[in-house]
Write a protein that holds these residues in place. Sequence first.
Motif, PDB file in Angstrom:
ATOM      1  N   ILE A 162      -5.250  -0.141  -1.565  1.00 13.97           N
ATOM      2  CA  ILE A 162      -6.028   0.403  -0.450  1.00 13.97           C
ATOM      3  C   ILE A 162      -7.223  -0.504  -0.162  1.00 13.97           C
ATOM      4  O   ILE A 162      -7.525  -0.800   0.996  1.00 13.97           O
ATOM      5  N   THR A 192      -5.341   2.247  -5.717  1.00 15.14           N
ATOM      6  CA  THR A 192      -6.705   2.031  -5.230  1.00 15.14           C
ATOM      7  C   THR A 192      -6.929   0.571  -4.876  1.00 15.14           C
ATOM      8  O   THR A 192      -7.569   0.254  -3.852  1.00 15.14           O
ATOM      9  N   ASP A 202      -7.921  -2.500   3.285  1.00 14.96           N
ATOM     10  CA  ASP A 202      -9.170  -2.307   4.028  1.00 14.96           C
ATOM     11  C   ASP A 202      -9.909  -3.620   4.241  1.00 14.96           C
ATOM     12  O   ASP A 202     -10.473  -3.853   5.312  1.00 14.96           O
ATOM     13  N   LEU A 236       0.832  -1.202   0.000  1.00 18.16           N
ATOM     14  CA  LEU A 236       0.000   0.000   0.000  1.00 18.16           C
ATOM     15  C   LEU A 236       0.863   1.247   0.000  1.00 18.16           C
ATOM     16  O   LEU A 236       0.666   2.156  -0.811  1.00 18.16           O
TER      17      LEU A 236
END
Length: 102
Positions: free
Chosen positions: A76, A73, A80, A10
């Motif tokens: 991420i 993206t 998450d 990340l």
Amino acid sequence: MSDGRPGTRLIVDVLAYAAARLVLVAAVAAAIFGAARLLGLDEFPLVVALLFAIIIALPLGIWLFAPLRRRATASIAAFDERRRKDREQLQARLRGEDPPPS
């Protein structure tokens, strides 16, 4: 590039995207400043070139660096998702239940 640390990918992806955007702003600012010099504007303010470069580089960077943006993206989203699963497992353990499978 998976060395067992979930946030490493990340960080690398986000920093690569941010660095690419900053380099684009610097290149556009240099081009504007150089073009002003070539046109005979010896006293052209660097701040003005930088402000125009930011305005030009915002949409240009979105288009030019789409693969980098998509990779950042995705990193991420994966981070998450891992955090969400870890939180669900922790909450299940705190309730005394068997944690959901990973």
